[in-house]
Motif scaffolding. Structure first.
Motif, PDB file in Angstrom:
ATOM      1  N   LEU A  96      33.504  42.576  28.301  1.00 55.32           N
ATOM      2  CA  LEU A  96      34.212  41.429  28.889  1.00 55.32           C
ATOM      3  C   LEU A  96      34.234  40.237  27.933  1.00 55.32           C
ATOM      4  CD1 LEU A  96      32.923  41.495  32.597  1.00 55.32           C
ATOM      5  CD2 LEU A  96      35.215  42.076  31.797  1.00 55.32           C
TER       6      LEU A  96
ATOM      7  N   TYR B   7      33.177  37.596  35.028  1.00 58.64           N
ATOM      8  CA  TYR B   7      33.016  37.365  36.467  1.00 58.64           C
ATOM      9  C   TYR B   7      32.222  36.081  36.630  1.00 58.64           C
ATOM     10  CZ  TYR B   7      28.677  39.790  35.229  1.00 58.64           C
ATOM     11  OH  TYR B   7      27.510  40.161  34.613  1.00 58.64           O
TER      12      TYR B   7
ATOM     13  N   GLU C 252      37.448  47.555  35.102  1.00 56.33           N
ATOM     14  CA  GLU C 252      36.760  47.328  33.816  1.00 56.33           C
ATOM     15  C   GLU C 252      35.393  48.016  33.812  1.00 56.33           C
ATOM     16  OE1 GLU C 252      37.292  46.022  30.952  1.00 56.33           O
ATOM     17  OE2 GLU C 252      39.171  44.921  31.138  1.00 56.33           O
TER      18      GLU C 252
ATOM     19  N   ARG D 124      36.769  37.212  28.865  1.00 51.86           N
ATOM     20  CA  ARG D 124      36.916  37.242  30.315  1.00 51.86           C
ATOM     21  C   ARG D 124      35.537  37.418  30.940  1.00 51.86           C
ATOM     22  NH1 ARG D 124      41.569  41.538  31.579  1.00 51.86           N
ATOM     23  NH2 ARG D 124      42.050  40.191  33.338  1.00 51.86           N
TER      24      ARG D 124
ATOM     25  N   GLU E 240      40.159  44.041  39.525  1.00 56.18           N
ATOM     26  CA  GLU E 240      40.262  44.382  38.107  1.00 56.18           C
ATOM     27  C   GLU E 240      38.876  44.542  37.496  1.00 56.18           C
ATOM     28  OE1 GLU E 240      42.663  43.001  34.073  1.00 56.18           O
ATOM     29  OE2 GLU E 240      42.876  41.853  35.926  1.00 56.18           O
ATOM     30  N   LEU E 241      37.916  43.781  37.988  1.00 56.53           N
ATOM     31  CA  LEU E 241      36.535  43.889  37.520  1.00 56.53           C
ATOM     32  C   LEU E 241      36.010  45.304  37.756  1.00 56.53           C
ATOM     33  CD1 LEU E 241      34.409  41.858  36.363  1.00 56.53           C
ATOM     34  CD2 LEU E 241      33.518  41.679  38.677  1.00 56.53           C
TER      35      LEU E 241
ATOM     36  N   ARG F  91      37.836  33.338  30.881  1.00 54.84           N
ATOM     37  CA  ARG F  91      38.780  33.354  31.999  1.00 54.84           C
ATOM     38  C   ARG F  91      38.248  34.298  33.066  1.00 54.84           C
ATOM     39  NH1 ARG F  91      43.278  36.412  33.285  1.00 54.84           N
ATOM     40  NH2 ARG F  91      43.222  37.533  31.300  1.00 54.84           N
ATOM     41  N   LYS F  92      38.265  33.793  34.330  1.00 57.49           N
ATOM     42  CA  LYS F  92      37.702  34.601  35.413  1.00 57.49           C
ATOM     43  C   LYS F  92      38.599  35.795  35.715  1.00 57.49           C
ATOM     44  CE  LYS F  92      35.671  34.305  40.016  1.00 57.49           C
ATOM     45  NZ  LYS F  92      35.403  33.461  41.192  1.00 57.49           N
ATOM     46  N   ILE F  93      37.969  36.947  35.958  1.00 55.68           N
ATOM     47  CA  ILE F  93      38.682  38.181  36.264  1.00 55.68           C
ATOM     48  C   ILE F  93      38.549  38.458  37.764  1.00 55.68           C
ATOM     49  CG2 ILE F  93      36.656  39.600  35.757  1.00 55.68           C
ATOM     50  CD1 ILE F  93      38.507  41.719  34.625  1.00 55.68           C
TER      51      ILE F  93
END
Length: 916
Positions: free
Chosen positions: A166, A173, A76, A171, A72-73, A66-68
């Motif tokens: 990730l 990018y 992380e 999750r 939020e990236l 799932r793309k973040i």
């Protein structure tokens, strides 16, 4: 006109393809809507709609990640950074976010192009080591160099730890999703042997996309349609076909299969017009003019698109569109940063960026008068503003604000208290949104748009609350503001419209795969289309080239393709560019325009548009006098003309009209630095306090000497009275305060010096208010002259009328040669007019006996002493001067004075503005 999408569907239909079993994959979601619409027009029977998805969605499904979001990236990644970096070497989140975003972009590119991570990170680290050895001959590395090299050595660790974290959370990018999609590709092919994929409208592909496309093609699970014209494809130097030529040459699939398609649309007849227009607003306005012309032939503006090369043109373009457009679809979102509510939170963050117990008056006024806040204050907003102006409040505390508006204590606390902690700031912002919502809900029907604004900002602040509670990286207001700006920049308010009807307004990327008969493209300047060089990366240019990563050259080629693809099937093309230099852009037309003009495929009409600038004939204001105005002048005359109002008329009659007739006065605003008139008032009032007790007395040296000790206290007292609560203890105001004390002290020294010289001075009057009636036979109503004389004294038996001036006055300013000029030349004779007016009034009242002296004491020219009025018989240094004011002097003056008042009150002579 036929479109690329329709041609693809027709080709599939001709090959008896079952549309219901197909998965269409396109560059964007928007193109899918057009595909579905054209499919409904093509098929004659009812079918199950095929699956239509964007390449992003397809790759995400393939990767099972799932793309973040970008923000939020960042949070992380800061987790990774904290775990790997020593405590003593850690950057704050605010500092980290500045460089981390660039590094994340590099991670994204490395993954999308399937570059072996360790290879490139080791390579970068080695480059930096070589650079250090090249420019530093020192054997021992400084701490700065050690940290610098350690950063490059850690890039591989950052990447590995970050991506593993990730992946554990399922999750990713964009780049990581692409890399994982390639990893899962073999499994996908095995599990979907009966599925057919149709790729259409693609151009530049990253390595991951190329791998996915080729594998599906080789396994007979896909078919791909390119959209490129032979004019570009067959020209090896034309960048519009740079990528498609590479695909045709490098993909093994095309060794045995046809390359669909190289079309022949660009060479068809086209009407191409290029317009050079000054400024971006000029382009927006001209778009509106073009659409008005186009509407005559195509009222619904069907198959018409406005493509904005510079997306900042969206708002001015929308404001320039014709009012009677039937249908409009805006693909671009309205940026939240342009919404009025954004300015409120910008103000609040600005005010609270550093903790303070007091707030600057302009910030307070800006906040309480904001359109979303003033309604919460009701009448208290104007009360606060008036109190600030009346009391000259430069800084205000929360307690003072509550004292001014006790009924608004709750909202004042919300806006100005408890902003020193991140959690409290977010709580205050959300609470403020609820307050505004409660007000807007009271009249919901007329506030729907504002409520929509409010909803989006509520989402934004809730997202900030979630991120901070989950990661706890935001430690101060500076970091919070940085993240808020990041979210604000990326968030938009989407428009509702009909994408299949009427005028389409879009950005360049939204035009992918779509075709329009009429296209208006704006912002076609170098630095915009194409964007040109940008080095927002840690990876040097040569390393990118070595590893086949895209550089600015490839990015320019992407925009070249989009630009020319828009032109391929269009019949009417209008290209607009800015001719003026604007900040970072040089007003240079894009290379695309030059290329169009040079390739000679089409005849290009090039026009430079200059906006219509109406000739505005400047004329001086003239106000005719009617009976009502004369009646007002009679009232003014009865109350009394002051010397300053009469000199104001001499300077410019229209100013006299504004001030004495219309009663317009200058706007009172907070005086942060003491103004010249305030300084003058303080000095005048101080001298009044000092000399009033001596009225009727002869001055002595000791009495004046005793006054010097009272200067600081008296000057401060009058500053407090006049300057109210303004601060005179710091900055420029402290200097002006000291100047006021120096002026008074120097004046007293001058007085003592005069007394020591043996002169006798007797005070007759201080701040004497005078009002005398003047007999003017030509006027049938009473006329009075009024004014306050600063000081009247008797020096060695000669009466003196003295006016104080804190400004610079020279002796020549109080000398008259020609009586006629005293009421016409303000600059030369205003000071003479004033002192003669005082003498004339006092003579009419019997307060003085002629002859007398009248003049000015200038605090900036105290060495000049008492500057006496003088009548000169001619100009020049040897002219004879008469400094005594006699009856003849006042008779000459009164003649000119009466003529001036007659002119003011003459109905036939209008108030005529002078060129000042």
């Amino acid at each position: 006109m036929t479109t690329f999408i329709f041609d693809v569907l027709k080709d599939l239909q001709n090959s008896n393809t079952n549309f219901s079993n197909i998965t269409f994959i396109l560059p964007s979601k928007r193109a899918g809507l057009f595909l579905k619409h054209q499919l409904s027009q093509l098929t004659k029977q009812t079918i199950f709609a095929p699956s239509i998805i964007s390449i992003e969605t397809f790759v995400e499904e393939l990767s099972e990640l799932r793309k973040i979001g970008n923000t939020e990236l960042l949070f992380e990644f800061y987790n990774t950074y904290n775990q790997i970096t020593k405590e003593s070497e850690k950057d704050t989140f605010d500092v980290f976010s500045k460089w981390a975003q660039i590094l994340l972009q590099d991670f994204n590119e490395i993954d999308r192009y399937l570059i072996p991570q360790n290879n490139i990170f080791n390579y970068l680290s080695a480059i930096k080591e070589i650079e250090y050895n090249h420019w530093s001959l020192e054997e021992d590395q400084s701490d700065l160099i050690k940290k610098y090299l350690a950063f490059w050595n850690k890039l591989g660790s950052y990447y590995s730890h970050f991506t593993e974290s990730l992946l554990r959370k399922k999750r990713g990018y964009q780049g990581l999703i692409y890399r994982e999609a390639v990893e899962n590709l073999e499994s996908y092919i095995q599990n979907n042997t009966g599925k057919k994929h149709i790729f259409l409208g693609f151009n530049a592909l990253n390595t991951a996309e190329e791998t996915i496309f080729q594998e599906l093609l080789q396994n007979d699970l896909a078919k791909i349609y390119w959209d490129i014209d032979h004019v570009f494809f067959n020209n090896p130097k034309h960048d519009a076909a740079l990528f498609t030529r590479q695909h045709r040459a490098n993909w093994l699939y095309f060794k045995k299969h046809p390359f669909n398609w190289i079309t022949n649309n660009y060479s068809k007849e086209k009407n191409i017009s290029v317009f050079g227009i000054p400024k971006n607003i000029g382009q927006a306005k001209y778009i509106g003019s073009l659409l008005n012309i186009l509407k005559d032939k195509n009222p619904a503006l069907k198959n018409t698109a406005v493509v904005l090369g510079d997306e900042n043109l969206l708002i001015p373009t929308l404001n320039s569109l014709p009012n009677d457009i039937e249908a409009l679809n805006i693909t671009m979102g309205f940026p939240l940063k342009s919404i009025p509510l954004a300015s409120l939170f910008e103000l609040l963050f600005h005010v609270h960026k550093t903790y303070s117990k007091s707030f600057y008056h302009r910030d307070v006024v800006n906040i309480v008068s904001h359109q979303f806040i003033s309604v919460l204050f009701n009448d208290n907003a104007s009360k606060i503003i008036e109190t600030i102006d009346d009391n000259n409040l430069v800084y205000l505390t929360v307690e003072r604000l509550k004292g001014i508006a006790p009924n608004a204590s709750e909202i004042i606390d919300l806006l100005f208290s408890n902003w020193d902690c991140v959690d409290k700031v977010l709580e205050n912002c959300l609470q403020l949104i609820l307050y505004i919502k409660a007000y807007l809900d009271s009249n919901k029907a007329s506030n729907l748009l504002s409520l929509e604004y409010l909803f989006r900002f509520n989402e934004l602040f809730n997202e900030l609350v979630r991120l901070n509670s989950e990661y706890n990286h935001i430690k101060d207001n500076a970091s919070l503001y940085g993240i808020y700006k990041e979210l604000l920049t990326s968030e938009t308010l989407d428009f509702q419209g009909e994408p299949l009807q009427g005028l389409q307004v879009m950005g360049m990327l939204e035009s992918r795969v779509l075709d329009f008969e009429t296209v208006i493209i704006s912002g076609v300047n170098e630095g915009i289309l194409p964007a040109g060089k940008s080095n927002n990366s840690f990876i040097p240019f040569d390393v990118k080239v070595e590893n086949k990563l895209p550089t600015y050259k490839e990015k320019d080629a992407v925009y070249t393709y989009h630009f020319y693809r828009l032109l391929q099937r269009a019949k009417n093309i209008y290209i607009l560019y800015n001719t003026e230099a604007d900040v970072l852009t040089g007003g240079e037309k894009s290379r695309f325009i030059t290329q169009l003009e040079l390739d000679q495929t089409h005849q290009i009409k090039h026009t430079i548009i200059t906006p219509y600038v109406p000739v505005v004939n400047s004329h001086l204001n003239i106000v005719e006098k009617n009976n009502d105005l004369i009646q007002i002048l009679k009232t003014v005359a009865e109350k009394g003309f002051s010397p300053s109002s009469l000199t104001n008329y001499i300077r410019n009659p229209i100013d006299f009209y504004y001030q004495k007739v219309l009663k317009i006065r200058e706007f009172d605003e907070v005086e942060e630095t003491v103004a010249a008139n305030t300084l003058g008032t303080v000095v005048h009032n101080t001298l009044e306090d000092f000399y009033k007790p001596f009225k009727g007395s002869i001055l002595s040296i000791d009495s004046i000497q005793n006054l010097k000790g009272k200067i600081p206290e008296t000057v401060m007292h009058h500053f407090t009275n006049v300057y109210k609560e303004g601060d005179v203890k710091t900055g420029k105001n402290l200097i002006i305060f000291e100047i006021a004390k120096r002026y008074v002290s120097n004046f007293l020294d001058l007085e003592i010096q005069d007394l020591k010289a043996g002169n006798q001075i007797k005070i007759i009057a201080i701040e004497s208010n005078n009002m005398a009636q003047i007999d003017i036979a030509e006027l049938d109503f009473p006329v009075k002259l009024t004014g306050t004389v600063d000081r009247v004294d008797e020096r060695n038996g000669v009466t003196r009328i003295i006016d104080y001036k804190t400004g610079k006055v020279e002796q020549t300013d109080v000398e008259v040669v020609n009586w006629k000029e005293i009421t016409s030349d303000y600059k030369k004779y205003s000071k003479s007019f004033q002192v003669l007016s005082y003498a004339y009034m006092m003579q009419l009242l019997g307060s003085i006996k002629l002859p007398v002296e009248a003049g000015i004491i200038s605090f900036k020219n105290l060495n000049g002493g008492f500057l006496k009025f003088a009548k000169k018989d001619k100009t020049g240094s040897h002219a004879k001067k008469d400094t005594l004011i006699t009856q003849e002097t006042l008779d000459n003056f009164s003649t000119e004075l009466k003529q001036l008042i007659i002119e003011i009150c003459n109905k036939e002579i209008p108030f005529t503005e002078k060129e000042v």
